[in-house]
Design a protein around this motif. Structure first.
Motif, PDB file in Angstrom:
ATOM      1  N   GLU A  36      46.310  26.489  36.133  1.00  0.00           N
ATOM      2  CA  GLU A  36      47.256  25.792  36.978  1.00  0.00           C
ATOM      3  C   GLU A  36      47.907  24.917  35.926  1.00  0.00           C
ATOM      4  OE1 GLU A  36      43.418  26.195  37.013  1.00  0.00           O
ATOM      5  OE2 GLU A  36      43.275  26.949  38.888  1.00  0.00           O
ATOM      6  N   ALA A  37      47.394  24.597  34.584  1.00  0.00           N
ATOM      7  CA  ALA A  37      48.131  23.831  33.845  1.00  0.00           C
ATOM      8  C   ALA A  37      49.616  24.555  33.473  1.00  0.00           C
ATOM      9  CB  ALA A  37      47.214  23.368  32.519  1.00  0.00           C
ATOM     10  N   ARG A  38      49.415  25.605  33.349  1.00  0.00           N
ATOM     11  CA  ARG A  38      50.717  26.528  32.678  1.00  0.00           C
ATOM     12  C   ARG A  38      51.722  26.284  34.345  1.00  0.00           C
ATOM     13  NH1 ARG A  38      49.124  29.506  28.309  1.00  0.00           N
ATOM     14  NH2 ARG A  38      47.346  30.008  28.265  1.00  0.00           N
ATOM     15  N   HIS A  39      51.251  26.345  35.155  1.00  0.00           N
ATOM     16  CA  HIS A  39      52.141  26.059  36.234  1.00  0.00           C
ATOM     17  C   HIS A  39      52.678  24.670  36.453  1.00  0.00           C
ATOM     18  CE1 HIS A  39      51.794  30.053  37.556  1.00  0.00           C
ATOM     19  NE2 HIS A  39      50.541  29.995  37.874  1.00  0.00           N
ATOM     20  N   MET A  40      51.741  23.530  36.079  1.00  0.00           N
ATOM     21  CA  MET A  40      51.902  22.402  36.318  1.00  0.00           C
ATOM     22  C   MET A  40      52.838  21.656  35.164  1.00  0.00           C
ATOM     23  SD  MET A  40      50.795  20.868  38.971  1.00  0.00           S
ATOM     24  CE  MET A  40      50.570  19.308  38.723  1.00  0.00           C
ATOM     25  N   ASN A  41      52.793  22.259  34.046  1.00  0.00           N
ATOM     26  CA  ASN A  41      53.439  21.738  32.768  1.00  0.00           C
ATOM     27  C   ASN A  41      54.921  21.414  33.121  1.00  0.00           C
ATOM     28  OD1 ASN A  41      51.196  21.260  31.283  1.00  0.00           O
ATOM     29  ND2 ASN A  41      51.517  23.249  30.157  1.00  0.00           N
ATOM     30  N   PRO A  42      55.697  22.439  33.517  1.00  0.00           N
ATOM     31  CA  PRO A  42      57.281  22.041  33.760  1.00  0.00           C
ATOM     32  C   PRO A  42      57.293  21.116  34.619  1.00  0.00           C
ATOM     33  CG  PRO A  42      56.720  24.293  33.813  1.00  0.00           C
ATOM     34  CD  PRO A  42      55.381  23.689  33.835  1.00  0.00           C
ATOM     35  N   PHE A  43      56.497  21.036  35.682  1.00  0.00           N
ATOM     36  CA  PHE A  43      56.619  19.554  36.518  1.00  0.00           C
ATOM     37  C   PHE A  43      56.187  18.323  35.865  1.00  0.00           C
ATOM     38  CE2 PHE A  43      56.000  23.187  39.526  1.00  0.00           C
ATOM     39  CZ  PHE A  43      56.996  23.276  40.171  1.00  0.00           C
ATOM     40  N   ILE A  44      55.343  18.422  35.030  1.00  0.00           N
ATOM     41  CA  ILE A  44      54.989  17.012  34.459  1.00  0.00           C
ATOM     42  C   ILE A  44      55.963  16.584  33.360  1.00  0.00           C
ATOM     43  CG2 ILE A  44      53.374  16.326  32.848  1.00  0.00           C
ATOM     44  CD1 ILE A  44      51.124  18.061  33.996  1.00  0.00           C
ATOM     45  N   VAL A  45      56.427  17.341  32.683  1.00  0.00           N
ATOM     46  CA  VAL A  45      57.547  17.095  31.850  1.00  0.00           C
ATOM     47  C   VAL A  45      58.722  16.652  32.666  1.00  0.00           C
ATOM     48  CG1 VAL A  45      59.063  18.187  30.212  1.00  0.00           C
ATOM     49  CG2 VAL A  45      56.874  18.684  30.061  1.00  0.00           C
ATOM     50  N   HIS A  46      59.302  17.258  33.800  1.00  0.00           N
ATOM     51  CA  HIS A  46      60.442  16.995  34.535  1.00  0.00           C
ATOM     52  C   HIS A  46      60.236  15.521  35.259  1.00  0.00           C
ATOM     53  CE1 HIS A  46      64.405  18.193  36.097  1.00  0.00           C
ATOM     54  NE2 HIS A  46      63.807  17.648  37.460  1.00  0.00           N
ATOM     55  N   SER A  47      58.969  15.355  35.426  1.00  0.00           N
ATOM     56  CA  SER A  47      58.691  13.901  36.148  1.00  0.00           C
ATOM     57  C   SER A  47      58.858  12.722  34.977  1.00  0.00           C
ATOM     58  CB  SER A  47      57.428  13.799  36.798  1.00  0.00           C
ATOM     59  OG  SER A  47      56.375  13.769  35.463  1.00  0.00           O
ATOM     60  N   SER A  48      58.967  13.009  33.938  1.00  0.00           N
ATOM     61  CA  SER A  48      58.931  12.139  32.861  1.00  0.00           C
ATOM     62  C   SER A  48      60.297  11.927  32.461  1.00  0.00           C
ATOM     63  CB  SER A  48      58.170  12.258  31.540  1.00  0.00           C
ATOM     64  OG  SER A  48      58.428  13.445  31.024  1.00  0.00           O
ATOM     65  N   ASP A  50      62.678  10.614  34.394  1.00  0.00           N
ATOM     66  CA  ASP A  50      62.928   9.114  34.578  1.00  0.00           C
ATOM     67  C   ASP A  50      62.757   8.071  33.596  1.00  0.00           C
ATOM     68  OD1 ASP A  50      64.157  10.324  37.038  1.00  0.00           O
ATOM     69  OD2 ASP A  50      62.159   9.941  38.200  1.00  0.00           O
ATOM     70  N   PHE A  51      61.828   8.212  32.829  1.00  0.00           N
ATOM     71  CA  PHE A  51      61.248   7.322  32.102  1.00  0.00           C
ATOM     72  C   PHE A  51      62.344   7.571  30.626  1.00  0.00           C
ATOM     73  CE2 PHE A  51      57.197   7.910  33.872  1.00  0.00           C
ATOM     74  CZ  PHE A  51      57.008   6.474  34.347  1.00  0.00           C
ATOM     75  N   VAL A  52      62.624   8.835  30.351  1.00  0.00           N
ATOM     76  CA  VAL A  52      63.572   8.932  29.184  1.00  0.00           C
ATOM     77  C   VAL A  52      65.008   8.491  29.777  1.00  0.00           C
ATOM     78  CG1 VAL A  52      64.768  10.954  28.037  1.00  0.00           C
ATOM     79  CG2 VAL A  52      62.247  10.944  28.741  1.00  0.00           C
ATOM     80  N   ASP A  53      65.486   8.642  30.835  1.00  0.00           N
ATOM     81  CA  ASP A  53      66.890   8.246  31.171  1.00  0.00           C
ATOM     82  C   ASP A  53      66.654   6.604  31.142  1.00  0.00           C
ATOM     83  OD1 ASP A  53      67.737  10.647  31.538  1.00  0.00           O
ATOM     84  OD2 ASP A  53      67.202  10.604  33.895  1.00  0.00           O
ATOM     85  N   GLU A  54      65.873   5.958  31.403  1.00  0.00           N
ATOM     86  CA  GLU A  54      65.585   4.507  31.362  1.00  0.00           C
ATOM     87  C   GLU A  54      65.586   4.136  29.804  1.00  0.00           C
ATOM     88  OE1 GLU A  54      62.534   2.875  33.493  1.00  0.00           O
ATOM     89  OE2 GLU A  54      63.251   3.786  35.415  1.00  0.00           O
ATOM     90  N   LEU A  55      64.832   4.775  29.159  1.00  0.00           N
ATOM     91  CA  LEU A  55      64.625   4.319  27.634  1.00  0.00           C
ATOM     92  C   LEU A  55      65.633   4.720  26.716  1.00  0.00           C
ATOM     93  CD1 LEU A  55      61.045   5.744  26.733  1.00  0.00           C
ATOM     94  CD2 LEU A  55      61.770   3.352  26.916  1.00  0.00           C
ATOM     95  N   VAL A  67      56.594   8.796  25.698  1.00  0.00           N
ATOM     96  CA  VAL A  67      57.289   8.156  26.834  1.00  0.00           C
ATOM     97  C   VAL A  67      56.552   8.216  28.226  1.00  0.00           C
ATOM     98  CG1 VAL A  67      59.423   8.511  25.913  1.00  0.00           C
ATOM     99  CG2 VAL A  67      58.417  10.178  27.380  1.00  0.00           C
ATOM    100  N   ASP A  68      55.622   8.992  28.437  1.00  0.00           N
ATOM    101  CA  ASP A  68      54.821   9.152  29.589  1.00  0.00           C
ATOM    102  C   ASP A  68      53.288   9.669  29.213  1.00  0.00           C
ATOM    103  OD1 ASP A  68      54.253   9.033  32.230  1.00  0.00           O
ATOM    104  OD2 ASP A  68      55.604  10.499  32.939  1.00  0.00           O
ATOM    105  N   THR A  77      59.262  12.581  23.564  1.00  0.00           N
ATOM    106  CA  THR A  77      60.714  13.110  23.379  1.00  0.00           C
ATOM    107  C   THR A  77      61.672  12.752  22.376  1.00  0.00           C
ATOM    108  OG1 THR A  77      60.293  12.319  25.941  1.00  0.00           O
ATOM    109  CG2 THR A  77      62.769  12.691  25.145  1.00  0.00           C
ATOM    110  N   PHE A  78      62.512  13.614  22.039  1.00  0.00           N
ATOM    111  CA  PHE A  78      63.568  13.479  21.071  1.00  0.00           C
ATOM    112  C   PHE A  78      64.755  13.487  22.052  1.00  0.00           C
ATOM    113  CE2 PHE A  78      66.329  15.128  18.104  1.00  0.00           C
ATOM    114  CZ  PHE A  78      66.107  14.199  16.792  1.00  0.00           C
ATOM    115  N   LEU A  79      65.675  12.686  21.743  1.00  0.00           N
ATOM    116  CA  LEU A  79      67.123  12.677  22.376  1.00  0.00           C
ATOM    117  C   LEU A  79      68.275  13.101  21.330  1.00  0.00           C
ATOM    118  CD1 LEU A  79      68.118  11.989  25.302  1.00  0.00           C
ATOM    119  CD2 LEU A  79      68.483   9.643  24.336  1.00  0.00           C
ATOM    120  N   THR A  80      68.922  13.919  21.715  1.00  0.00           N
ATOM    121  CA  THR A  80      69.920  14.339  20.813  1.00  0.00           C
ATOM    122  C   THR A  80      71.355  13.688  21.109  1.00  0.00           C
ATOM    123  OG1 THR A  80      70.991  16.349  22.204  1.00  0.00           O
ATOM    124  CG2 THR A  80      69.126  16.968  20.912  1.00  0.00           C
ATOM    125  N   PRO A  81      72.284  13.497  20.367  1.00  0.00           N
ATOM    126  CA  PRO A  81      73.569  12.977  20.503  1.00  0.00           C
ATOM    127  C   PRO A  81      74.243  13.558  21.885  1.00  0.00           C
ATOM    128  CG  PRO A  81      73.480  13.218  18.448  1.00  0.00           C
ATOM    129  CD  PRO A  81      72.259  14.093  18.878  1.00  0.00           C
TER     130      PRO A  81
END
Length: 191
Positions: A36-48, A50-55, A67-68, A77-81
Motif C-alpha cells: 500500500e505504501a508503494r502506491h501511496m508514496n507518490p501521492f504523499i510526496v505530491h501532496s507536500s 503545496d508546502f514547497v511552493d509556499e516555502l 517540509v511535511d 526537499t531540495f529546490l534547484t535554481p
C-alpha cells in the motif's frame, strides 16, 4: 529506514523515482515499504508540493529540510535554481519493531505495518542499539538532516551533469541507467 526519492519538474510531473533502504548500521539497502505504501508514496510526496511552493518564496536556501509529515513519514526537499524539486520521503522503522511481511487488513495507516518483537529480544535490542540520534532511528535529528543534505548535494551534482547533455531536457524523464546507479550510490554513501 526506507526512502522514496522523487525528482519533480516545474510542471509538477515526476521525472525520476527510486525506492531504497538504509545502508547504515547493518542495513541491506532494500526499502521496507508495504504494498500500500508503494502506491501511496507518490501521492504523499505530491501532496507536500503545496508546502514547497509556499516555502520557496520565504526561504533563500536550496535545501528546505523537512517540509511535511504524513503519519510517520517525513518529506525533505531540495529546490534547484530551475525550480525542479528533489523530494525524499523517509519512513523510519519504530524502535524495537520490525516490518511485517504482509500487512494486516485493519491496520491504520495502511502503509506502516509493524509488529512488536518478543520481550526477550526487546531488551537485547535496546542495549545493543546506539543512541536515539542515529540515522535509522531518528528522522528529526541533526545527523539525519546533515546526511540528507549531503545526499541531495551529491544528487544535484549528478543531475546537473545529466541535464547538461545536449540530448537531455530539463523537463524530460531521466531514464539513464548511469544516473540511477549514481543516485543509488549516493544513497548508500549517506543514508
Amino acid at each position: 529506514m526506507s526512502y522514496y526519492f522523487c525528482i519533480v519538474g516545474t510542471q509538477d510531473q515526476p521525472l525520476f523515482e527510486l525506492e531504497f533502504g538504509t545502508s547504515k548500521q547493518g542495513g541491506d539497502g532494500i526499502a521496507r515499504f508495504s504494498q500500500e505504501a508503494r502506491h501511496m508514496n507518490p501521492f504523499i510526496v505530491h501532496s507536500s508540493l503545496d508546502f514547497v511552493d509556499e516555502l520557496q518564496w520565504t526561504n533563500n536556501q536550496m535545501y528546505l529540510k523537512r517540509v511535511d509529515q504524513f503519519a510517520s513519514s517525513h518529506i525533505s526537499t531540495f529546490l534547484t535554481p530551475t525550480s525542479t524539486r528533489f523530494m525524499l520521503l523517509h519512513l523510519p522503522h519504530p524502535p524495537n519493531t520490525s516490518p511485517q511481511s504482509t500487512p494486516s487488513p485493519n491496520s491504520f495507516p495502511p502503509f506502516t505495518p509493524y509488529t512488536s518483537t518478543p520481550a526477550s529480544t526487546t531488551t537485547a535490542s535496546r542495549s545493543s542499539s546506539s543512541s536515539s540520534t542515529s540515522i535509522p532511528n531518528n528522522p528529526t535529528s541533526p545527523q539525519t538532516e546533515e546526511a540528507i543534505r549531503a545526499f541531495f548535494g551529491e544528487v544535484f551534482e549528478v543531475w546537473m551533469k545529466a541535464i547538461m547533455s545536449p540530448f537531455a531536457s530539463v523537463e524530460g524523464k531521466l531514464g539513464s541507467l548511469v544516473f540511477r546507479q549514481r543516485v543509488v550510490a549516493a544513497g548508500r554513501k549517506y543514508l
